[in-house]
Design a protein around this motif. Structure first.
Motif, PDB file in Angstrom:
ATOM      1  N   VAL A   1      46.219  34.958  52.279  1.00 57.20           N
ATOM      2  CA  VAL A   1      47.146  34.820  51.047  1.00 57.20           C
ATOM      3  C   VAL A   1      46.491  35.638  49.922  1.00 57.20           C
ATOM      4  O   VAL A   1      45.232  35.270  49.627  1.00 57.20           O
ATOM      5  N   VAL A   2      47.610  36.599  49.326  1.00 57.81           N
ATOM      6  CA  VAL A   2      47.037  37.041  47.908  1.00 57.81           C
ATOM      7  C   VAL A   2      48.167  36.497  47.048  1.00 57.81           C
ATOM      8  O   VAL A   2      49.392  36.803  47.270  1.00 57.81           O
ATOM      9  N   TRP A   3      47.794  35.819  45.986  1.00 53.13           N
ATOM     10  CA  TRP A   3      48.752  35.255  45.162  1.00 53.13           C
ATOM     11  C   TRP A   3      48.364  35.746  43.719  1.00 53.13           C
ATOM     12  O   TRP A   3      47.471  35.485  43.049  1.00 53.13           O
TER      13      TRP A   3
ATOM     14  N   ILE B   1      50.485  37.934  36.032  1.00 52.98           N
ATOM     15  CA  ILE B   1      49.546  38.966  36.061  1.00 52.98           C
ATOM     16  C   ILE B   1      50.121  40.364  36.121  1.00 52.98           C
ATOM     17  O   ILE B   1      49.642  41.285  35.342  1.00 52.98           O
ATOM     18  N   LEU B   2      50.924  40.687  37.124  1.00 57.90           N
ATOM     19  CA  LEU B   2      51.463  41.823  37.191  1.00 57.90           C
ATOM     20  C   LEU B   2      51.963  42.652  36.056  1.00 57.90           C
ATOM     21  O   LEU B   2      51.902  43.901  35.897  1.00 57.90           O
TER      22      LEU B   2
ATOM     23  N   VAL C   1      45.955  44.862  47.420  1.00 57.19           N
ATOM     24  CA  VAL C   1      46.516  43.732  47.999  1.00 57.19           C
ATOM     25  C   VAL C   1      46.708  44.198  49.399  1.00 57.19           C
ATOM     26  O   VAL C   1      46.587  43.305  50.270  1.00 57.19           O
ATOM     27  N   GLU C   2      47.321  45.236  49.706  1.00 59.59           N
ATOM     28  CA  GLU C   2      47.672  45.656  51.100  1.00 59.59           C
ATOM     29  C   GLU C   2      46.310  45.754  51.751  1.00 59.59           C
ATOM     30  O   GLU C   2      46.304  45.395  52.926  1.00 59.59           O
TER      31      GLU C   2
ATOM     32  N   ILE D   1      50.285  37.267  53.432  1.00 64.50           N
ATOM     33  CA  ILE D   1      51.209  36.870  52.631  1.00 64.50           C
ATOM     34  C   ILE D   1      51.029  37.342  51.360  1.00 64.50           C
ATOM     35  O   ILE D   1      49.890  37.061  51.015  1.00 64.50           O
ATOM     36  N   PHE D   2      51.787  37.975  50.834  1.00 63.29           N
ATOM     37  CA  PHE D   2      51.583  38.389  49.252  1.00 63.29           C
ATOM     38  C   PHE D   2      52.749  37.781  48.311  1.00 63.29           C
ATOM     39  O   PHE D   2      53.783  37.598  48.898  1.00 63.29           O
ATOM     40  N   ILE D   3      52.272  36.915  47.399  1.00 65.47           N
ATOM     41  CA  ILE D   3      53.057  36.158  46.446  1.00 65.47           C
ATOM     42  C   ILE D   3      52.767  36.239  45.137  1.00 65.47           C
ATOM     43  O   ILE D   3      51.670  36.411  44.786  1.00 65.47           O
TER      44      ILE D   3
END
Length: 79
Positions: free
Chosen positions: A43-45, A49-50, A64-65, A73-75
């Protein structure tokens, strides 16, 4: 867990200890540092921040990819 702020990393470490959760923490800048080998994370959460990274958003999303395991999962939570 990765954050550019050593203070945030320290808070995270203390919370993980208090909750008896094993977490690897690292101070890093996701816009400049390759924070992990490919396919490291389930998981990357990204939490609030973005919107600060709009100038380098493409590179961050590429990272992230790369860092996510297949099926990971990317949240992202943003205002």
């Amino acid at each position: 867990a990765v954050d550019i702020s050593p203070v945030s990393i320290d808070v995270g470490r203390r919370r993980a200890e208090a909750n008896e959760v094993a977490v690897n923490f690292r101070v890093a800048d996701v816009t400049r540092d390759d924070v992990a080998p490919p396919a490291t994370y389930d998981v990357v959460w990204c939490d609030l921040i973005l919107h600060h990274l709009t100038d380098s958003l493409g590179a961050v999303i590429d990272g992230v990819e790369r860092w996510l395991k297949p099926g990971g999962i990317f949240i992202a939570r943003e205002p």
